[in-house]
Design an enzyme around this catalytic site. Structure first.
Site, PDB file in Angstrom:
ATOM      1  CB  CYS A 134     -26.977  24.080  13.822  1.00 47.08           C
ATOM      2  SG  CYS A 134     -26.657  24.526  12.104  1.00 47.08           S
ATOM      3  CB  CYS A 141     -25.565  20.379  12.777  1.00 46.27           C
ATOM      4  SG  CYS A 141     -24.355  21.655  13.162  1.00 46.27           S
ATOM      5  CG  HIS A 176     -21.764  24.770  11.892  1.00 43.15           C
ATOM      6  ND1 HIS A 176     -23.078  24.603  12.281  1.00 43.15           N
ATOM      7  CD2 HIS A 176     -21.200  25.620  12.797  1.00 43.15           C
ATOM      8  CE1 HIS A 176     -23.289  25.300  13.394  1.00 43.15           C
ATOM      9  NE2 HIS A 176     -22.164  25.926  13.726  1.00 43.15           N
TER      10      HIS A 176
HETATM   11 ZN   LIG Z   1     -24.719  23.371  11.661  1.00 44.94          ZN
END
Ligand SMILES: [Zn+2]
Length: 404
Positions: free
Chosen positions: A341, A346, A372
């Site tokens: 990701c 991330c 996220h």
């Molecule tokens: Zn992420």
């Protein structure tokens, strides 16, 4: 409206007064004028540059109770009030009041219920739901429907479907008479030969680079198909809702405890009937693999509280499956939440840090987990749109290609 079609799946763009919505689209749920824990600028900039959320939901029931739709209208409408200049969709309030099973009573006129906040009595009718949604000023307004409970006997499902159809007609009549009262409606264009609804949807097959349709000057009202878990009732509901002629159609009353094959069967039955040139919206779904599947079947819009709600409970959706960040095994994990990701969470934080925030009940845990999860859902839909334009969804459906 369809730009590219791969099998049943369609890639397209819905034009609203507050910008375009590329479909198939996943719509984050912003219950009370906020996608919980996420500031608006982060929603806009989620994922890669300029590829953020193009549309979010607001919940009529919650906004009506607090701060009240008249206050929101006074503040210039929900877009202005919450500083969100992209597309907004509001639900009808029906689903929320039906889920207040102990506190509500359904009659032909509408649904009377007591507020979960202070116990005061209220009545939602189709007309009232339209009045509230017009005051909030969403780009897409939903007809007031009855979400049939599950399980329901056939006769009960039919009676409920019939009432939803009567309510759809009442919703439309009120909406058409009052849609220009929305806070951003353009009165100057009244009497224009083009119907505002027709301008919500881009025309078939035109090149988006050269086509910039005039934005609509009023909200658009979508009808909702019900019919319980009976395919023939679903088809009949779809046919009769289409006869009422809406600029888009939703499939409601799913994800209420039925099996996933049953959900798919109901969606497939309805998609056969719905017009191919109008948006199709499945309400309240689902897991990442489900939204990919439904998009492949020809669904254009979906919404679900799952990515945001699960995030607040520490559940992350990743390219490696679901992970529960509070698990002790992540205590010293230096890796990102999802190695595939590219979201801001991330890119910056480790699983160890997210676990620490969560077990310490730090407010930032909810923020980062939600950012996220939404990035994962929105990236998934971007991948689906890309796969449709390439003409091959097989990789994404079989899971052999990363969803990020
Ligand atoms: Zn992420």
């Amino acid at each position: 409206m369809i730009q590219t079609q791969t099998g049943a799946a369609r890639q397209s763009r819905i034009h609203t007064a507050h910008g375009p919505v590329d479909t198939p689209a996943f719509m984050p749920v912003g219950t009370a004028g906020t996608v919980k824990a996420v500031p608006q600028d982060i929603l806009e900039n989620l994922g890669s540059e300029n590829l953020g959320a193009q549309i979010i939901l607001g919940n009529t029931y919650h906004l009506y109770l607090r701060p009240g739709h008249e206050l929101v209208r006074k503040m210039g409408g929900l877009h202005k009030f919450m500083s969100w200049n992209r597309a907004l969709l509001t639900d009808s309030g029906g689903f929320q009041v039906f889920s207040l099973s102990e506190l509500r009573k359904v009659k032909e006129e509408g649904v009377s219920f007591r507020s979960h906040l202070d116990g005061t009595s209220h009545l939602f009718t189709p007309e009232r739901s339209m009045e509230i949604q017009i005051a909030l000023g969403a780009d897409i307004v939903m007809a007031f429907d009855e979400c049939t409970e599950h399980p329901a006997e056939r006769e009960r499902a039919r009676a409920s479907m019939e009432m939803t159809l009567r309510w759809a007609k009442r919703s439309k009549d009120y909406f058409e008479a009052h849609k220009h009262e929305c806070p951003w409606a353009d009165w100057g264009n009244e009497g224009s030969p083009k119907s505002p609804e027709s301008r919500v949807i881009a025309e078939i097959g035109k090149n988006l680079r050269t086509l910039r349709p005039e934005p609509p000057t009023t909200p658009a009202l979508f009808g909702i198909v019900q019919g319980g878990m009976y395919a023939d009732l679903r088809r009949e509901s779809a046919e009769r809702t289409v006869e009422l002629d809406f600029p888009g159609y939703a499939i409601g009353g799913l994800s209420v405890g039925e099996s996933r094959p049953k959900t798919m069967e109901m969606i497939a039955a309805v998609l056969e009937i719905l017009p191919k040139d109008k948006p199709r919206y499945v309400m309240g779904v689902g897991y990442p693999e489900e939204i990919v599947q439904y998009a492949a079947m020809g669904v254009d819009m979906m919404d679900c509280v799952l990515p945001t709600r699960a995030a607040r409970h520490g559940l992350l959706f990743t390219s490696e499956g679901r992970i529960n960040i509070k698990n002790a095994r992540y205590a010293e994990d230096q890796g990102p939440p999802d190695p595939k990701c590219a979201c801001r969470v991330c890119n910056r934080y480790t699983r160890a840090y997210l676990r620490h925030l969560f077990v310490s009940a730090e407010p930032l845990a909810g923020v980062l987990n939600t950012v996220h999860n939404l990035a994962f859902y929105l990236d998934t839909m971007r991948s689906v749109r890309h796969a449709i334009t390439l003409g091959d969804l097989s990789g994404i459906l079989s899971g052999h290609v990363s969803l990020t």
